[in-house]
Scaffold this active site. Sequence first.
Site, PDB file in Angstrom:
ATOM      1  N   ASN A   9       6.165  -2.298   3.151  1.00  0.00           N
ATOM      2  CA  ASN A   9       4.268  -2.948   3.071  1.00  0.00           C
ATOM      3  C   ASN A   9       4.029  -3.640   1.860  1.00  0.00           C
ATOM      4  O   ASN A   9       3.909  -2.803   0.441  1.00  0.00           O
ATOM      5  CB  ASN A   9       2.954  -1.553   3.167  1.00  0.00           C
ATOM      6  CG  ASN A   9       1.875  -2.165   3.196  1.00  0.00           C
ATOM      7  OD1 ASN A   9       1.546  -2.454   2.970  1.00  0.00           O
ATOM      8  ND2 ASN A   9       0.725  -0.747   2.890  1.00  0.00           N
ATOM      9  N   LYS A  11       1.476  -5.321   0.728  1.00  0.00           N
ATOM     10  CA  LYS A  11       0.138  -5.463  -0.031  1.00  0.00           C
ATOM     11  C   LYS A  11      -0.240  -6.926   0.369  1.00  0.00           C
ATOM     12  O   LYS A  11       0.462  -7.586   0.215  1.00  0.00           O
ATOM     13  CB  LYS A  11       0.061  -4.642  -0.620  1.00  0.00           C
ATOM     14  CG  LYS A  11       0.699  -3.724  -0.618  1.00  0.00           C
ATOM     15  CD  LYS A  11      -0.402  -1.983  -1.087  1.00  0.00           C
ATOM     16  CE  LYS A  11       0.692  -0.627  -1.007  1.00  0.00           C
ATOM     17  NZ  LYS A  11      -0.464   0.059  -2.070  1.00  0.00           N
ATOM     18  N   HIS A  93      -4.887   1.966   6.701  1.00  0.00           N
ATOM     19  CA  HIS A  93      -4.083   2.151   5.504  1.00  0.00           C
ATOM     20  C   HIS A  93      -5.346   2.668   4.394  1.00  0.00           C
ATOM     21  O   HIS A  93      -6.040   2.123   4.407  1.00  0.00           O
ATOM     22  CB  HIS A  93      -3.132   0.656   4.181  1.00  0.00           C
ATOM     23  CG  HIS A  93      -3.000   1.041   3.380  1.00  0.00           C
ATOM     24  ND1 HIS A  93      -3.466   1.404   2.336  1.00  0.00           N
ATOM     25  CD2 HIS A  93      -1.446   1.515   2.691  1.00  0.00           C
ATOM     26  CE1 HIS A  93      -3.159   1.539   1.364  1.00  0.00           C
ATOM     27  NE2 HIS A  93      -1.326   1.567   1.800  1.00  0.00           N
ATOM     28  N   GLU A  95      -6.351   1.547   1.272  1.00  0.00           N
ATOM     29  CA  GLU A  95      -6.613   0.702   0.393  1.00  0.00           C
ATOM     30  C   GLU A  95      -7.277  -0.469   1.775  1.00  0.00           C
ATOM     31  O   GLU A  95      -9.103  -0.372   1.132  1.00  0.00           O
ATOM     32  CB  GLU A  95      -5.475   0.245  -0.082  1.00  0.00           C
ATOM     33  CG  GLU A  95      -5.039   0.674  -0.440  1.00  0.00           C
ATOM     34  CD  GLU A  95      -3.608   0.135  -1.078  1.00  0.00           C
ATOM     35  OE1 GLU A  95      -2.741  -0.810  -0.333  1.00  0.00           O
ATOM     36  OE2 GLU A  95      -3.064   0.516  -1.864  1.00  0.00           O
ATOM     37  N   GLU A 163      -0.232   9.441   3.763  1.00  0.00           N
ATOM     38  CA  GLU A 163      -0.294   8.941   2.683  1.00  0.00           C
ATOM     39  C   GLU A 163      -1.503   9.307   1.801  1.00  0.00           C
ATOM     40  O   GLU A 163      -2.570   9.166   1.550  1.00  0.00           O
ATOM     41  CB  GLU A 163      -0.246   7.358   2.466  1.00  0.00           C
ATOM     42  CG  GLU A 163       0.980   6.495   3.073  1.00  0.00           C
ATOM     43  CD  GLU A 163       0.969   5.355   2.977  1.00  0.00           C
ATOM     44  OE1 GLU A 163       1.606   4.610   2.351  1.00  0.00           O
ATOM     45  OE2 GLU A 163       0.465   4.319   3.210  1.00  0.00           O
ATOM     46  N   GLY A 169       1.076   4.134  -5.232  1.00  0.00           N
ATOM     47  CA  GLY A 169       0.945   3.454  -6.514  1.00  0.00           C
ATOM     48  C   GLY A 169       0.728   4.031  -7.557  1.00  0.00           C
ATOM     49  O   GLY A 169       0.502   3.505  -8.785  1.00  0.00           O
ATOM     50  N   SER A 208       5.000   6.324  -2.967  1.00  0.00           N
ATOM     51  CA  SER A 208       5.587   6.258  -4.146  1.00  0.00           C
ATOM     52  C   SER A 208       6.720   6.811  -4.252  1.00  0.00           C
ATOM     53  O   SER A 208       6.939   7.503  -5.029  1.00  0.00           O
ATOM     54  CB  SER A 208       5.061   6.845  -5.384  1.00  0.00           C
ATOM     55  OG  SER A 208       3.680   6.759  -6.651  1.00  0.00           O
ATOM     56  N   GLY A 230       4.971  -0.901  -3.577  1.00  0.00           N
ATOM     57  CA  GLY A 230       6.268  -1.140  -4.497  1.00  0.00           C
ATOM     58  C   GLY A 230       7.744  -1.587  -4.574  1.00  0.00           C
ATOM     59  O   GLY A 230       7.754  -2.449  -4.828  1.00  0.00           O
TER      60      GLY A 230
HETATM   61  P1  PGA Z   1       3.806   2.538  -3.053  1.00  0.00           P
HETATM   62  O1  PGA Z   1       2.347   2.117  -1.342  1.00  0.00           O
HETATM   63  O2  PGA Z   1       4.752   2.865  -2.497  1.00  0.00           O
HETATM   64  O3  PGA Z   1       3.372   1.607  -3.967  1.00  0.00           O
HETATM   65  O4  PGA Z   1       3.013   4.707  -3.683  1.00  0.00           O
HETATM   66  C1  PGA Z   1       3.085   3.061  -0.346  1.00  0.00           C
HETATM   67  C2  PGA Z   1       1.865   2.312   0.308  1.00  0.00           C
HETATM   68  O5  PGA Z   1       0.785   2.541  -0.008  1.00  0.00           O
HETATM   69  O6  PGA Z   1       1.698   2.252   1.943  1.00  0.00           O
END
Ligand code: PGA
Length: 249
Positions: A9, A11, A93, A95, A163, A169, A208, A230
Amino acid sequence: MRRRLAAGNWKMHGLSADLDEARALARDTATARCERLICPPATLLAPMAAALAGSGVLLGGQDCHHTASGAHTGDVSAAMLADAGASHVIVGHSERRSDHGETDDQVATKAAAAHAAGLVAIICLGETEAERDRGQTLAVVSGQLAGSLPDSASAVNTVIAYEPVWAIGTGRTPTEAQIAEVHAALRGALQRLLGGEGAGIRLLYGGSVKPGNAAAIFALPEVDGALVGGASLKAADFAAIVSALDSSG
Ligand code: PGA
């Protein structure tokens, strides 16, 4: 048999120059047995589809509107994502849920729209840190699952990504026992909701995931892959995660 899935992803990251990372990822994982998926920003879908043609790397959107077209300035429909080369779309998601106030109901209508356009919907859910501290994790994720799954959900067109909001993140992850507990609960809930289809729906962990922790997470029961933020932006990191997934199953 659930085929394992490594989903990246991106983002709101990625310009044309970053297509080289996607090309490198495709090259470095050319012999992978698991499914590989990149969800770039919508602006990169069509050029990435051209850049990765023939590589086997799948493409997905990060969100879609619940209708196919209409007066919705700034939104993108599932049919448009499919037209640009996507086979998948992430919906719900955390976010989107927090930045845009998306509810379970809205997530379910988006997933249904994805299905109607022939896309696989990756439905995200997960508890906040406060909810975990209050001991509400299993109740929260089970409620989100029941509320976010449309009637059209099947093992073929739906993937669930667990998640935890506090792990996204942040570099923090739940313990292996905590991940296994939630995935077991989600599998049970899926089977109660969908019967046999629920046994075939893939369950991803996200939050993460890095090259250093991927193998331990992928060894857990009911973990069918990962949704990676990330660490999906650098081909070398994502390739290491793909390789860990391939070795685990
Ligand atoms: P992250 O994000 O691997 O940066 O923690 C995961 C996600 O939001 O799908």
